[in-house]
Design a protein around this motif. Structure first.
Motif, PDB file in Angstrom:
ATOM      1  N   ASN A  14       0.396  -1.312  -0.166  1.00  0.00           N
ATOM      2  CA  ASN A  14       0.020  -0.137  -0.044  1.00  0.00           C
ATOM      3  C   ASN A  14       0.955   0.996  -0.256  1.00  0.00           C
ATOM      4  O   ASN A  14      -0.023   2.114  -0.553  1.00  0.00           O
ATOM      5  CB  ASN A  14      -0.886   0.240   1.098  1.00  0.00           C
ATOM      6  CG  ASN A  14      -2.082  -1.320   0.838  1.00  0.00           C
ATOM      7  OD1 ASN A  14      -2.695  -0.908  -0.479  1.00  0.00           O
ATOM      8  ND2 ASN A  14      -2.983  -1.934   2.429  1.00  0.00           N
ATOM      9  N   GLU A  33      11.370   3.452   5.419  1.00  0.00           N
ATOM     10  CA  GLU A  33      10.693   1.801   5.870  1.00  0.00           C
ATOM     11  C   GLU A  33      12.064   1.334   7.087  1.00  0.00           C
ATOM     12  O   GLU A  33      13.469   1.683   7.083  1.00  0.00           O
ATOM     13  CB  GLU A  33      11.390   0.619   4.511  1.00  0.00           C
ATOM     14  CG  GLU A  33      11.277  -0.259   4.647  1.00  0.00           C
ATOM     15  CD  GLU A  33      10.688  -0.693   5.497  1.00  0.00           C
ATOM     16  OE1 GLU A  33       9.126  -0.911   5.307  1.00  0.00           O
ATOM     17  OE2 GLU A  33       9.894  -1.884   7.037  1.00  0.00           O
ATOM     18  N   ALA A  41       5.099  -6.947   3.893  1.00  0.00           N
ATOM     19  CA  ALA A  41       4.764  -8.160   3.726  1.00  0.00           C
ATOM     20  C   ALA A  41       4.439  -9.176   2.400  1.00  0.00           C
ATOM     21  O   ALA A  41       4.105  -9.785   1.791  1.00  0.00           O
ATOM     22  CB  ALA A  41       3.160  -8.610   4.313  1.00  0.00           C
ATOM     23  N   PHE A  60       0.624 -15.400  -3.207  1.00  0.00           N
ATOM     24  CA  PHE A  60      -1.412 -15.555  -4.429  1.00  0.00           C
ATOM     25  C   PHE A  60      -2.028 -14.284  -4.273  1.00  0.00           C
ATOM     26  O   PHE A  60      -2.244 -13.953  -3.182  1.00  0.00           O
ATOM     27  CB  PHE A  60      -2.150 -16.936  -3.785  1.00  0.00           C
ATOM     28  CG  PHE A  60      -1.096 -17.981  -3.794  1.00  0.00           C
ATOM     29  CD1 PHE A  60      -1.302 -18.889  -5.647  1.00  0.00           C
ATOM     30  CD2 PHE A  60      -0.718 -19.165  -2.695  1.00  0.00           C
ATOM     31  CE1 PHE A  60      -0.398 -20.070  -4.802  1.00  0.00           C
ATOM     32  CE2 PHE A  60      -0.799 -19.830  -3.053  1.00  0.00           C
ATOM     33  CZ  PHE A  60       0.540 -20.309  -4.556  1.00  0.00           C
ATOM     34  N   VAL A 254      10.208   5.366  11.651  1.00  0.00           N
ATOM     35  CA  VAL A 254       9.768   6.881  11.943  1.00  0.00           C
ATOM     36  C   VAL A 254       8.835   7.176  13.189  1.00  0.00           C
ATOM     37  O   VAL A 254       7.912   6.096  13.818  1.00  0.00           O
ATOM     38  CB  VAL A 254       8.984   6.976  11.029  1.00  0.00           C
ATOM     39  CG1 VAL A 254       7.726   8.741  11.543  1.00  0.00           C
ATOM     40  CG2 VAL A 254       9.082   7.619   9.205  1.00  0.00           C
ATOM     41  N   ASP A 284       1.611   4.209   6.169  1.00  0.00           N
ATOM     42  CA  ASP A 284       1.273   2.360   5.877  1.00  0.00           C
ATOM     43  C   ASP A 284       2.146   1.795   7.423  1.00  0.00           C
ATOM     44  O   ASP A 284       2.513   0.792   6.930  1.00  0.00           O
ATOM     45  CB  ASP A 284       2.115   2.713   4.891  1.00  0.00           C
ATOM     46  CG  ASP A 284       1.742   0.474   3.832  1.00  0.00           C
ATOM     47  OD1 ASP A 284       1.342   0.129   5.181  1.00  0.00           O
ATOM     48  OD2 ASP A 284       2.590  -0.290   3.762  1.00  0.00           O
ATOM     49  N   ASN A 445       7.927  -6.785  10.777  1.00  0.00           N
ATOM     50  CA  ASN A 445       7.141  -6.401  10.443  1.00  0.00           C
ATOM     51  C   ASN A 445       6.300  -5.927  11.510  1.00  0.00           C
ATOM     52  O   ASN A 445       5.049  -6.326  11.439  1.00  0.00           O
ATOM     53  CB  ASN A 445       6.007  -6.372   9.424  1.00  0.00           C
ATOM     54  CG  ASN A 445       5.472  -5.004   7.975  1.00  0.00           C
ATOM     55  OD1 ASN A 445       4.564  -4.697   8.889  1.00  0.00           O
ATOM     56  ND2 ASN A 445       4.944  -5.972   7.590  1.00  0.00           N
ATOM     57  N   ALA A 487      -3.283  -1.599   5.059  1.00  0.00           N
ATOM     58  CA  ALA A 487      -4.509  -2.413   5.200  1.00  0.00           C
ATOM     59  C   ALA A 487      -5.275  -1.980   6.334  1.00  0.00           C
ATOM     60  O   ALA A 487      -6.554  -2.584   6.429  1.00  0.00           O
ATOM     61  CB  ALA A 487      -4.180  -3.818   5.380  1.00  0.00           C
ATOM     62  N   GLY A 494      -5.118  -7.837   2.408  1.00  0.00           N
ATOM     63  CA  GLY A 494      -5.233  -8.421   1.281  1.00  0.00           C
ATOM     64  C   GLY A 494      -3.897  -7.205   0.300  1.00  0.00           C
ATOM     65  O   GLY A 494      -4.227  -6.335   0.173  1.00  0.00           O
ATOM     66  N   VAL A 495      -3.297  -7.939  -1.101  1.00  0.00           N
ATOM     67  CA  VAL A 495      -2.568  -6.812  -1.482  1.00  0.00           C
ATOM     68  C   VAL A 495      -3.642  -6.457  -3.206  1.00  0.00           C
ATOM     69  O   VAL A 495      -3.645  -7.302  -3.955  1.00  0.00           O
ATOM     70  CB  VAL A 495      -0.999  -8.177  -2.051  1.00  0.00           C
ATOM     71  CG1 VAL A 495      -0.476  -7.220  -3.412  1.00  0.00           C
ATOM     72  CG2 VAL A 495      -0.288  -8.181  -0.828  1.00  0.00           C
TER      73      VAL A 495
HETATM   74  C1  LIG Z   1       2.003 -14.500   6.409  1.00  0.00           C
HETATM   75  C2  LIG Z   1       1.050 -13.571   5.826  1.00  0.00           C
HETATM   76  C3  LIG Z   1       0.298 -14.049   4.508  1.00  0.00           C
HETATM   77  C4  LIG Z   1      -0.082 -13.297   3.743  1.00  0.00           C
HETATM   78  N1  LIG Z   1      -0.863 -14.044   2.627  1.00  0.00           N
HETATM   79  C5  LIG Z   1      -1.464 -13.216   1.373  1.00  0.00           C
HETATM   80  C6  LIG Z   1      -1.378 -13.888  -0.124  1.00  0.00           C
HETATM   81  O1  LIG Z   1      -1.517 -14.393   0.035  1.00  0.00           O
HETATM   82  N2  LIG Z   1      -2.512 -12.775  -0.201  1.00  0.00           N
HETATM   83  C7  LIG Z   1      -3.087 -11.887  -0.141  1.00  0.00           C
HETATM   84  O2  LIG Z   1      -3.100 -10.869  -1.185  1.00  0.00           O
HETATM   85  N3  LIG Z   1      -2.438 -11.229   0.331  1.00  0.00           N
HETATM   86  C8  LIG Z   1      -1.815 -11.700   1.594  1.00  0.00           C
HETATM   87  N4  LIG Z   1      -1.648 -11.073   3.707  1.00  0.00           N
HETATM   88  C9  LIG Z   1      -1.550 -10.114   3.635  1.00  0.00           C
HETATM   89  C10 LIG Z   1      -1.490  -8.871   2.882  1.00  0.00           C
HETATM   90  O3  LIG Z   1       0.539  -9.381   2.975  1.00  0.00           O
HETATM   91  C11 LIG Z   1      -1.483  -7.386   3.222  1.00  0.00           C
HETATM   92  O4  LIG Z   1      -2.654  -7.745   3.842  1.00  0.00           O
HETATM   93  C12 LIG Z   1      -0.280  -6.574   2.935  1.00  0.00           C
HETATM   94  O5  LIG Z   1       0.908  -6.520   2.715  1.00  0.00           O
HETATM   95  C13 LIG Z   1      -0.585  -5.221   3.416  1.00  0.00           C
HETATM   96  O6  LIG Z   1      -0.069  -3.961   3.493  1.00  0.00           O
HETATM   97  P1  LIG Z   1       0.645  -2.685   3.840  1.00  0.00           P
HETATM   98  O7  LIG Z   1       0.832  -2.167   2.689  1.00  0.00           O
HETATM   99  O8  LIG Z   1      -0.986  -2.203   4.486  1.00  0.00           O
HETATM  100  O9  LIG Z   1       1.016  -3.124   4.737  1.00  0.00           O
HETATM  101  P2  LIG Z   1       2.311  -3.714   4.560  1.00  0.00           P
HETATM  102  O10 LIG Z   1       3.015  -4.889   3.639  1.00  0.00           O
HETATM  103  O11 LIG Z   1       2.105  -5.179   6.330  1.00  0.00           O
HETATM  104  O12 LIG Z   1       3.927  -3.183   5.427  1.00  0.00           O
HETATM  105  C14 LIG Z   1       3.885  -2.413   6.071  1.00  0.00           C
HETATM  106  C15 LIG Z   1       5.380  -1.974   6.300  1.00  0.00           C
HETATM  107  O13 LIG Z   1       5.544  -0.474   7.165  1.00  0.00           O
HETATM  108  C16 LIG Z   1       6.220  -0.857   7.492  1.00  0.00           C
HETATM  109  N5  LIG Z   1       6.618  -0.039   8.398  1.00  0.00           N
HETATM  110  C17 LIG Z   1       5.664   0.545   9.878  1.00  0.00           C
HETATM  111  N6  LIG Z   1       5.431   0.782  10.573  1.00  0.00           N
HETATM  112  C18 LIG Z   1       7.302   1.429  10.867  1.00  0.00           C
HETATM  113  C19 LIG Z   1       7.361   2.852  10.828  1.00  0.00           C
HETATM  114  N7  LIG Z   1       7.354   3.271  12.272  1.00  0.00           N
HETATM  115  N8  LIG Z   1       8.368   3.709  10.135  1.00  0.00           N
HETATM  116  C20 LIG Z   1       8.763   3.286   8.942  1.00  0.00           C
HETATM  117  N9  LIG Z   1       8.535   1.951   9.063  1.00  0.00           N
HETATM  118  C21 LIG Z   1       7.242   1.324   9.556  1.00  0.00           C
HETATM  119  C22 LIG Z   1       7.269  -2.273   7.980  1.00  0.00           C
HETATM  120  O14 LIG Z   1       7.946  -2.691   8.452  1.00  0.00           O
HETATM  121  C23 LIG Z   1       6.293  -3.192   6.588  1.00  0.00           C
HETATM  122  O15 LIG Z   1       7.530  -2.974   5.633  1.00  0.00           O
HETATM  123  C24 LIG Z   1      -0.890 -12.252   4.243  1.00  0.00           C
HETATM  124  C25 LIG Z   1      -0.194 -11.170   5.293  1.00  0.00           C
HETATM  125  C26 LIG Z   1       0.717 -12.361   5.583  1.00  0.00           C
HETATM  126  C27 LIG Z   1       1.873 -11.275   6.554  1.00  0.00           C
END
Ligand SMILES: Cc1cc2nc3c(=O)[nH]c(=O)nc-3n(C[C@H](O)[C@H](O)[C@H](O)COP(=O)(O)OP(=O)(O)OC[C@H]3O[C@@H](n4cnc5c(N)ncnc54)[C@H](O)[C@@H]3O)c2cc1C
Length: 519
Positions: A14, A33, A41, A60, A254, A284, A445, A487, A494-495
């Motif tokens: 995201n 990051e 994730a 997936f 941050v 995010d 994470n 998310a 979800g991605v």
């Molecule tokens: C084990 C697992 C399996 C999954 N399987 C699937 C799948 O198969 N298909 C699917 O669609 N979805 C799947 N998901 C869900 C999907 O990965 C997440 O919903 C999605 O990655 C959310 O994206 P995001 O950008 O919101 O957050 P995230 O991907 O969680 O990324 C957040 C980022 O912010 C960083 N961060 C947090 N706080 C700070 C801070 N204070 N300063 C700097 N950086 C920070 C973290 O280090 C991280 O890199 C899965 C998740 C997990 C954990």
């Protein structure tokens, strides 16, 4: 003081989608990051065994493949290649057969019909419903709430496609939808297994929609994976962003969003550096990490603090990765090898597992999700070998502890035993295993608090205008210039990139208004 137009806190999918859209609009964007790697994730590495690539978290991507947001980024031009498994999803049945979602709808229908006559036609009827309404539905889910344009498109078509009966179907619990739509166990389990990707009970409204969405996406776009590993999706997003002039910094947590005059004006990093954000800060991060964490309560309305007390996490997750010398020796073998496998005994077993979860107990026989990654994408392991993962859910807050904790190890052993039941000799093929306990996931994470993978529960009371809390259903926050991009925001886990896209679009719109006013 370093200065930029926008700071994006966190480089999950995201965050990276938001950063791309802002960079496309000509903004200077800096992504900060916390971890040594980008992608949140969405990552993979050869860190379980040399020569085997394992996705650390997500694997997936049906939601990404169907997402208009991800499609608009044209990541294929930045090195991304999608591949699908020979079959999409499989579930071994206690009868010895398999429920299989094939790549072709006629093959799925034929295999379901062979198990229970009539279910083939019933499956095709659901596919036709999706043909007529699926695109509008995905558009509505991935738009900011309320989804005016896509919602109108859906409202215009629905009366000619079941009308109220269709709306009712969307609201049904997964058990009831399965029982009304199909006669046999196989399609009911395909529906229930996909519903169980979220934490909505089999008997609760919303779970039927979740299951239906995923089986129909599976039937229409597959459950694709990036060729070479999940990190290839992240790499494509980063390449695209950098080509548009964006910058990233790793190992830079941050710790504060600085608010001046009610507006997010800068961020402070872990080593005390202050970076000014002239136009916006996009977070995010999880909702509890933002509200009362990065932004202190003094800058937030009292009622938000009260509402955050009601914020509910989704369950914890324990994931195990295995490097195998060969494929899983399923007995009997599925007719066509599926990429995703669900191990569920029955819909009743899922209901019992949910009751155990609700009372804080680790379920005896909850759903286990497996990814046969080399079956899906042969580049993930040496020829003939398999790169496997499985995860299952535990109550939020349960199973805390190091990966070497005996309770955590015992849970991983139980997961192995579940696979061995369906595949005698499975354990003999294990070359190495890695356990990602709830705590280990969180240490990799910060958004995955207690192993929650969804940014908060997906139950209806925390979706749409209630996500993450009532009154904050859009990316805007009570602080001007600050947007929730993770998310934790609508439409949730979800991605699909929609949370990031919604936040970027809100930031651009508010900036336009601000500029107009200042003229
Ligand atoms: C084990 C697992 C399996 C999954 N399987 C699937 C799948 O198969 N298909 C699917 O669609 N979805 C799947 N998901 C869900 C999907 O990965 C997440 O919903 C999605 O990655 C959310 O994206 P995001 O950008 O919101 O957050 P995230 O991907 O969680 O990324 C957040 C980022 O912010 C960083 N961060 C947090 N706080 C700070 C801070 N204070 N300063 C700097 N950086 C920070 C973290 O280090 C991280 O890199 C899965 C998740 C997990 C954990």
């Amino acid at each position: 003081m370093p200065t930029t137009d926008a700071v994006v806190i966190g480089s999950g999918p995201n965050g990276l989608v938001a950063a791309n859209l802002l960079a496309d609009a000509g903004w200077d964007v800096l992504v900060l990051e916390e971890q040594p790697w980008l992608g949140g994730a969405v990552n993979s590495a050869a860190d379980v065994r040399d020569g085997w690539i394992h996705d650390t978290c997500s694997s997936f991507y049906p939601l990404a493949a169907a997402s208009p947001v991800i499609e608009s980024l044209q990541l294929e031009h930045h090195g991304l290649e999608w591949v699908n498994a020979p079959a999409i999803v499989g579930n071994p049945l206690l009868s010895g057969d398999w429920a299989v979602l094939h790549r072709d709808r006629d093959d799925t229908a034929a295999s379901l019909d062979a198990l229970c006559p009539g279910d083939g036609d019933a499956w095709l009827a659901q596919c036709r419903l999706w043909d007529r309404l699926g695109e509008q539905l995905v558009g509505a889910i991935t738009s900011p709430f309320p989804p005016v344009r896509a919602g109108l498109g859906l409202a215009a078509r629905a009366p000619f496609n079941g009308g109220l009966a269709f709306v009712r179907q969307l609201l049904l619990p997964a058990r009831q939808l399965g029982e009304e739509a199909f006669r046999g166990e196989a399609p009911r389990l395909l529906l229930a297994g996909n519903a169980a990707h979220a934490d909505i009970g089999m008997e609760s409204p919303g779970s039927g929609f979740m299951g239906w969405l995923l089986i129909m996406l599976g039937q229409h776009v597959g459950f694709p994976v990036p060729k070479g590993g999940a990190a290839e999706l992240r790499r494509a997003l980063v390449r695209r962003f950098e080509a548009a002039g964006g910058q990233t910094r790793r190992r830079t947590p941050v710790v504060e969003v600085i608010v001046s005059g009610g507006r997010a004006s800068a961020v402070r990093t872990g080593d005390g550096e202050v970076i000014e954000a002239r136009r916006a800060v996009l977070a995010d991060v999880s909702a509890p990490a933002l509200y009362g964490g990065l932004v202190s309560w003094e800058h937030l309305p009292t009622k938000l603090r009260r509402r955050m007390d009601g914020f509910e996490w989704d369950p914890g997750t324990i994931k195990v990765d295995w490097a195998l010398s060969g494929p899983i020796p399923w007995a009997p073998a599925p007719p066509v090898a599926p990429g995703t496998v669900h191990l569920i005994d029955s819909v009743d077993a899922l209901s019992l597992a949910e009751a155990q979860m609700a009372s804080g107990r680790i379920p005896d026989r909850g759903i286990m999700l497996l990814g046969q990654m080399a079956t899906t994408d042969p580049t993930r392991a040496p020829a003939g070998a398999e790169s496997l993962w499985a995860y299952t859910h535990v109550p939020h807050g349960a199973l805390r502890g190091e990966v070497s904790d005996p309770e955590v190890e015992a849970m991983a052993d139980r997961m192995e035993a579940r696979i061995e039941e369906h595949a005698p000799g499975f354990r003999d093929r294990i070359l190495n295993r890695r356990i990602l306990s709830p705590d280990e996931l969180e240490s990799r994470n910060a958004n995955l608090v207690g192993g929650s993978i969804n940014g908060g529960t997906a139950k209806p009371q925390q979706e749409l205008i209630f996500r993450p809390v009532p009154g904050l259903g859009r990316a805007e926050t009570p602080v001007r210039g600050l947007f929730l991009a993770s998310a934790a925001a609508h439409p949730g886990g979800g991605v699909h990139g929609a949370c990031g896209s919604n936040a970027a679009r809100a930031a651009l719109a508010h900036d336009r208004i601000r500029l107009r006013r200042s003229r």
